[in-house]
Scaffold this active site. Structure first.
Site, PDB file in Angstrom:
ATOM      1  N   THR A 134       0.839  -1.335  -0.197  1.00  0.00           N
ATOM      2  CA  THR A 134      -0.088  -0.038  -0.154  1.00  0.00           C
ATOM      3  C   THR A 134       1.010   1.355  -0.090  1.00  0.00           C
ATOM      4  O   THR A 134       2.115   1.234   0.572  1.00  0.00           O
ATOM      5  CB  THR A 134      -0.948  -0.064   1.398  1.00  0.00           C
ATOM      6  OG1 THR A 134      -1.536   1.369   1.237  1.00  0.00           O
ATOM      7  CG2 THR A 134      -0.138  -0.450   2.353  1.00  0.00           C
ATOM      8  N   GLU A 136       0.333   3.443   1.801  1.00  0.00           N
ATOM      9  CA  GLU A 136       0.516   4.038   3.236  1.00  0.00           C
ATOM     10  C   GLU A 136       1.907   3.643   4.073  1.00  0.00           C
ATOM     11  O   GLU A 136       2.286   4.345   4.844  1.00  0.00           O
ATOM     12  CB  GLU A 136      -0.545   3.358   4.150  1.00  0.00           C
ATOM     13  CG  GLU A 136      -2.065   3.677   3.748  1.00  0.00           C
ATOM     14  CD  GLU A 136      -3.290   3.558   4.978  1.00  0.00           C
ATOM     15  OE1 GLU A 136      -2.931   3.712   6.024  1.00  0.00           O
ATOM     16  OE2 GLU A 136      -4.093   3.694   4.505  1.00  0.00           O
ATOM     17  N   TYR A 159      -1.341  -0.138  11.037  1.00  0.00           N
ATOM     18  CA  TYR A 159      -1.534  -1.131   9.964  1.00  0.00           C
ATOM     19  C   TYR A 159      -0.444  -0.921   8.824  1.00  0.00           C
ATOM     20  O   TYR A 159       0.122  -1.951   8.213  1.00  0.00           O
ATOM     21  CB  TYR A 159      -2.759  -0.527   9.149  1.00  0.00           C
ATOM     22  CG  TYR A 159      -2.836  -0.835   7.609  1.00  0.00           C
ATOM     23  CD1 TYR A 159      -3.064  -2.289   7.342  1.00  0.00           C
ATOM     24  CD2 TYR A 159      -3.028  -0.017   6.769  1.00  0.00           C
ATOM     25  CE1 TYR A 159      -3.281  -2.722   5.851  1.00  0.00           C
ATOM     26  CE2 TYR A 159      -2.681  -0.334   5.001  1.00  0.00           C
ATOM     27  CZ  TYR A 159      -3.086  -1.529   4.863  1.00  0.00           C
ATOM     28  OH  TYR A 159      -3.292  -1.750   3.434  1.00  0.00           O
TER      29      TYR A 159
HETATM   30  N1  LIG Z   1      -8.246  -1.645  -0.412  1.00  0.00           N
HETATM   31  C1  LIG Z   1      -7.314  -0.357  -0.457  1.00  0.00           C
HETATM   32  O1  LIG Z   1      -7.647   0.606  -0.860  1.00  0.00           O
HETATM   33  C2  LIG Z   1      -6.049  -0.912  -0.681  1.00  0.00           C
HETATM   34  C3  LIG Z   1      -5.103  -0.068  -1.181  1.00  0.00           C
HETATM   35  C4  LIG Z   1      -3.817  -0.437  -1.308  1.00  0.00           C
HETATM   36  C5  LIG Z   1      -3.338  -1.448  -1.011  1.00  0.00           C
HETATM   37  N2  LIG Z   1      -4.362  -2.526  -0.567  1.00  0.00           N
HETATM   38  C6  LIG Z   1      -3.667  -3.774  -0.355  1.00  0.00           C
HETATM   39  O2  LIG Z   1      -4.381  -4.761  -0.935  1.00  0.00           O
HETATM   40  C7  LIG Z   1      -4.556  -6.014  -0.320  1.00  0.00           C
HETATM   41  C8  LIG Z   1      -5.982  -6.416  -0.456  1.00  0.00           C
HETATM   42  O3  LIG Z   1      -6.991  -5.503   0.194  1.00  0.00           O
HETATM   43  P1  LIG Z   1      -8.411  -5.862   0.277  1.00  0.00           P
HETATM   44  O4  LIG Z   1      -8.879  -4.051   0.284  1.00  0.00           O
HETATM   45  O5  LIG Z   1      -8.890  -6.464  -0.765  1.00  0.00           O
HETATM   46  O6  LIG Z   1      -8.774  -6.163   1.588  1.00  0.00           O
HETATM   47  P2  LIG Z   1      -9.988  -6.934   2.227  1.00  0.00           P
HETATM   48  O7  LIG Z   1      -9.769  -6.367   3.673  1.00  0.00           O
HETATM   49  O8  LIG Z   1     -11.218  -6.359   1.580  1.00  0.00           O
HETATM   50  O9  LIG Z   1      -9.489  -8.343   2.035  1.00  0.00           O
HETATM   51  C9  LIG Z   1      -8.628  -9.145   2.730  1.00  0.00           C
HETATM   52  C10 LIG Z   1      -8.878 -10.363   2.630  1.00  0.00           C
HETATM   53  O10 LIG Z   1      -7.841 -11.356   3.135  1.00  0.00           O
HETATM   54  C11 LIG Z   1      -8.469 -12.267   4.039  1.00  0.00           C
HETATM   55  N3  LIG Z   1      -7.701 -12.633   5.238  1.00  0.00           N
HETATM   56  C12 LIG Z   1      -7.310 -11.835   6.222  1.00  0.00           C
HETATM   57  N4  LIG Z   1      -6.676 -12.386   7.056  1.00  0.00           N
HETATM   58  C13 LIG Z   1      -6.110 -13.636   6.657  1.00  0.00           C
HETATM   59  C14 LIG Z   1      -5.367 -14.765   6.963  1.00  0.00           C
HETATM   60  N5  LIG Z   1      -4.840 -14.652   8.217  1.00  0.00           N
HETATM   61  N6  LIG Z   1      -5.334 -15.654   6.124  1.00  0.00           N
HETATM   62  C15 LIG Z   1      -6.144 -15.707   4.861  1.00  0.00           C
HETATM   63  N7  LIG Z   1      -6.700 -14.737   4.575  1.00  0.00           N
HETATM   64  C16 LIG Z   1      -6.871 -13.765   5.345  1.00  0.00           C
HETATM   65  C17 LIG Z   1      -9.722 -11.796   4.400  1.00  0.00           C
HETATM   66  O11 LIG Z   1     -10.597 -12.738   4.772  1.00  0.00           O
HETATM   67  C18 LIG Z   1     -10.293 -10.898   3.123  1.00  0.00           C
HETATM   68  O12 LIG Z   1     -10.782 -12.040   2.165  1.00  0.00           O
HETATM   69  C19 LIG Z   1      -4.158  -5.738   1.226  1.00  0.00           C
HETATM   70  O13 LIG Z   1      -2.825  -6.420   1.100  1.00  0.00           O
HETATM   71  C20 LIG Z   1      -4.186  -4.445   1.194  1.00  0.00           C
HETATM   72  O14 LIG Z   1      -3.127  -3.948   2.199  1.00  0.00           O
HETATM   73  C21 LIG Z   1      -5.652  -2.153  -0.426  1.00  0.00           C
END
Ligand SMILES: NC(=O)c1ccc[n+]([C@@H]2O[C@H](COP(=O)([O-])OP(=O)(O)OC[C@H]3O[C@@H](n4cnc5c(N)ncnc54)[C@H](O)[C@@H]3O)[C@@H](O)[C@H]2O)c1
Length: 354
Positions: A134, A136, A159
């Protein structure tokens, strides 16, 4: 040999779109999802993605495994069995507010989970590991230029600190264990199916129930927004053509303040009113970063990636999706203590019974 891609967190917001894009490739790989199915997962929607490809010869291309990435035994056994050529790590705890009140699950998933995946990937000689991270991790960019792909990390919230730790473990494995890995860092992502603790779906939930949306502090924090389809496409481009050890950035359009973002979102939803009526200021989040900014010139040049969705059309499409799927998260809000989380955070649940 079968070409298998392991997608962790594939039942989450961005993961589901990554899986869908992978299944849409003709002659694409077998896809195995490993997901702990936390409150943020939508396994029903993920299964529906798989079923939408049923009937085609590739119908059995999606396998869903429920499990924790930090469970080293489970991860090693699964990887030894499915022998993935590529691992895309999207499993994460992702909500900053939650990390401020209890960072333990973030350390477990984002740090220990990444380490387990890295170790098993080295052991199984995975050809490409993609660590999805991210913007962040660069911390507050107020008064500073946009972060470049080669900049060091300076996380300022729990985070972001766990994500930066995960990234460091991946970088260490590239150097010391010969892991072929790339790291992707995207900006704020929006689109269909995002869990309604995040800014846009939470606002839609609140406004749909005739409640004002909470705004932290003065609402002038700046963020850049990227549609989930563009983010997923970037992750897959990095997986296919990225250079070992590189960091890639996915930025969107111009920076917008949270208040301006909510005003645009309100218009996209076809709702009127004055901001003073539909927004309610609440005390700022501790340590709230004022500005995130990612430079993605090198990424665009190297991967040939660029966002396709304009802010306007992305918001309109998301609003349309929400109108057609009003119950998407209904049962989840009742489970996993989600309403209690909102009540503790903002002094009331997201939807207040009238
Ligand atoms: N959404 C955003 O704005 C954004 C921006 C930049 C980066 N990201 C990154 O993208 C990635 C995905 O983000 P997202 O928005 O889809 O997140 P999300 O919270 O919607 O989904 C996360 C998924 O990970 C699974 N998960 C959590 N803990 C787990 C574990 N211990 N073992 C297996 N699965 C597990 C959850 O069940 C969920 O399905 C993350 O790494 C996040 O840091 C997200």
């Amino acid at each position: 040999m079968t070409d298998t891609w392991l997608v962790t967190g594939g039942a989450g917001f961005i993961g589901r779109v990554v899986v869908e894009q992978l299944l849409a490739w003709t002659e694409g790989p077998q896809v195995v999802v490993l997901d702990a199915m936390t409150y943020a997962a939508h396994p029903v929607a993920l299964r529906a993605v798989g079923e939408s490809y049923a009937g085609l010869p590739e119908s059995s291309r999606l396998t869903i495994v429920e499990g924790d990435v930090a469970d080293g035994v489970l991860v090693s056994k699964l990887m030894a069995r499915v022998r993935p050529r590529v691992v895309l790590n999207l499993a994460a705890e992702t909500h900053v507010d939650r990390s401020l009140s209890n960072n333990a699950p973030f350390v477990r998933t984002n740090v220990e989970g990444t380490e387990m995946l890295v170790r098993a990937s080295v052991d199984c000689r995975v050809e490409r590991f993609v660590q999805v991270s991210t913007d962040e991790v660069y911390g507050d960019r107020v008064g500073r230029r946009a972060a470049r792909e080669t900049d060091g990390v300076e996380p300022t919230n729990p985070y972001a600190a766990t994500k930066a730790c995960g990234d460091a473990l991946v970088q260490a494995a590239v150097r010391s264990s010969g892991l072929d890995a790339v790291i992707t860092r995207g900006c704020n992502t929006y689109g269909p199916g995002q869990f309604p603790e995040k800014l846009l779906p939470l606002a839609a939930l609140r406004w749909g129930a005739d409640q004002p949306m909470w705004v932290y502090g003065d609402g002038l924090q700046e963020r850049v927004w990227l549609h989930v389809d563009d983010h997923a496409a970037g992750i897959l481009a990095a997986a296919r053509v990225g250079t070992e050890g590189a960091v890639y950035h996915f930025s969107g359009g111009r920076p917008r303040t949270n208040q301006a973002t909510l005003e645009s979102w309100r218009r996209a939803l076809g709702l009127g009113g004055r901001p003073d009526d539909y927004l309610r200021r609440v005390a700022d989040r501790p340590g709230h970063d004022r500005r995130y900014a990612l430079g993605d010139q090198e990424t665009r040049r190297q991967l040939g990636w660029a966002p396709r969705r304009s802010w306007r059309s992305g918001l309109r499409a998301t609003a349309k999706w929400l109108a057609s799927n009003p119950q998407f998260w209904a049962s989840s809000l009742e489970q996993h203590g989600v309403s209690a989380f909102f009540a503790a955070q903002y002094g009331e649940p997201p939807v207040v019974a009238s």
